[in-house]
Design an enzyme around this catalytic site. Structure first.
Site, PDB file in Angstrom:
ATOM      1  N   CYS A 123     -26.112  31.107 -45.184  1.00  0.00           N
ATOM      2  CA  CYS A 123     -25.889  29.784 -45.772  1.00  0.00           C
ATOM      3  C   CYS A 123     -25.780  29.971 -47.272  1.00  0.00           C
ATOM      4  O   CYS A 123     -26.762  30.321 -47.936  1.00  0.00           O
ATOM      5  CB  CYS A 123     -27.024  28.818 -45.444  1.00  0.00           C
ATOM      6  SG  CYS A 123     -26.841  27.206 -46.287  1.00  0.00           S
ATOM      7  N   MET A 162     -19.514  24.031 -47.456  1.00  0.00           N
ATOM      8  CA  MET A 162     -20.498  25.082 -47.273  1.00  0.00           C
ATOM      9  C   MET A 162     -20.319  26.113 -48.386  1.00  0.00           C
ATOM     10  O   MET A 162     -19.192  26.428 -48.773  1.00  0.00           O
ATOM     11  CB  MET A 162     -20.329  25.767 -45.921  1.00  0.00           C
ATOM     12  CG  MET A 162     -20.371  24.800 -44.737  1.00  0.00           C
ATOM     13  SD  MET A 162     -18.823  23.909 -44.448  1.00  0.00           S
ATOM     14  CE  MET A 162     -17.915  25.144 -43.550  1.00  0.00           C
TER      15      MET A 162
END
Length: 399
Positions: free
Chosen positions: A104, A321
């Site tokens: 992430c 993201m």
């Protein structure tokens, strides 16, 4: 049988970029959860509140979106030249699994800040005032991330005037460098798994008339499939609801993601996509156009280089993201990819793209070496902040 008591585990709830997650020090986890396996997965699912057939994660810390259904483990690094090891788990909301297949990028920002705040960095390396450089080993993908974290009075500076679209309030800027974000070898681990900057995918006629769809398949930051918005019936200016409130659209995009994943060598068959929801990502791109961000702020075509809309865990992301931003920066820097062409083609070391919540500038340094494109690093700015710290509680029999 007596009901199981709740146990408490030291934890910190943090925002990093446009995501949120529950952070743990490895040493604070129950012993059975300090190693990969079912116990760790079950613990994280219970912390977040999954699997939840209602899709709300009411009985946990999750926020019922891919951006808020995350757990992170940090420890002092065993990797030479690094300060901390960072492991990330994407917890599925209504399905029974935790995906460890990728990073992430947004929470990479918080990983650097948490490392300092949790005492995982040698105090001698933390200045009284200035910037602390945290070298992070991203254990999911085996890559190095360097976080430049501002420090004031010997503590992480969290407040400031840096604005990040998709985050309501300003905060202190943290600069991230993703070193060697793309692979240079061959096969499924290569930057271009097929060896091509653009491929043609065979897809159902019901999804794309003619059954052929151009795509850029790239491993950089995170495996990502880029397609042209116009070729799948979109403009690239779509708000989140236009996709997420259309089950048929989500199903089509998931089918395309599965086809792309197979072409990238990440799954053996279409069914494999359901067991690998975090990677690859799928995104659609378009040349610049005017639109209104989710905040109501107008975004003008002249302010951006291209438009990007990306899906995470089966839904259109509310912003972008961090790992997909690395993929965007990398693909934009390489002539001939669909991302590069949407941005106007040519060579470039940075782009500003429009996403549902606003815009983001990302950069990448690429070079053609012995006939192969190599990217030495991608750079972006994010921010992070502790939202709550103390203990998270879970029933003792949940893992």
């Amino acid at each position: 049988m007596a009901p199981a008591p709740q146990i408490r585990i030291p934890a910190t709830y943090m925002r990093g970029g446009t995501s949120k997650g529950v952070f743990f020090r490895l040493e604070d986890l129950p012993e059975t959860c300090r190693v990969p396996g079912l116990a760790r997965d079950r613990l994280f699912q219970r912390v977040i509140g999954s699997p939840d057939p209602y899709g709300k994660q009411i009985d946990g810390m999750g926020g019922a979106t891919s951006s808020t259904s995350k757990c992170v483990i940090l420890s002092r690094s065993s990797k030479p030249g690094h300060d901390v090891d960072y492991l990330y788990g994407q917890v599925a909301i209504d399905s029974d699994f935790v995906d460890w297949s990728g990073n992430c990028g947004n929470l990479s920002t918080a990983a650097g800040a948490f490392a300092i705040q949790a005492g995982l960095i040698d105090p001698a390396l933390v200045p009284e005032n200035g910037t602390c450089t945290v070298r992070i080993w991203q254990a999911n993908i085996g890559k190095t991330i360097i976080a430049h974290v501002p420090v004031t009075g010997g503590q992480v500076q969290e407040t400031g005037d840096f604005d990040l679209d998709g985050v309501t309030f300003p905060a202190a800027e943290i600069v991230l460098e993703f070193l060697d974000p793309a692979e240079a070898g061959e096969g499924s681990g290569a930057m271009f798994p097929t060896g091509n900057p653009v491929d043609v995918l065979e897809v159902p006629d019901s999804i794309v008339p003619g059954g052929r769809l151009r795509a850029t398949l790239i491993n950089a930051g995170i495996p990502t499939i880029f397609v042209n918005a116009a070729e799948i019936g979109y403009h690239g200016t779509e708000p989140q609801g236009a996709i997420n409130e259309d089950p048929a659209a989500l199903a089509r995009l998931e089918t395309l993601r599965a086809i792309g994943a197979m072409r990238m060598g990440l799954i053996a068959d279409m069914d494999g996509a359901a067991r690998r929801q975090h990677t690859p990502k799928i995104a659609f791109v378009a040349p610049p156009a005017d639109y209104t961000a989710s905040s109501g702020t107008p975004v003008r075509a002249g302010e951006i280089d291209l438009l990007v809309r990306a899906l995470s865990m089966g839904k259109l992301h509310h912003a972008m993201m961090g790992t997909a931003s690395v993929a965007i920066a990398t693909a934009a820097s390489i002539p001939g990819t669909l991302v590069n062409l949407a941005a106007g083609g040519g060579t470039r070391d940075a782009v500003r793209f429009g996403h549902p919540s606003g815009t983001l500038r990302v950069g990448a340094q690429a070079a053609l070496v012995d006939g192969r494109w190599q990217v030495t690093k991608a750079v972006m700015s994010r921010s992070a902040r502790i939202l709550m710290e103390g203990w998270v509680r879970v029933p003792a029999d949940s893992f």
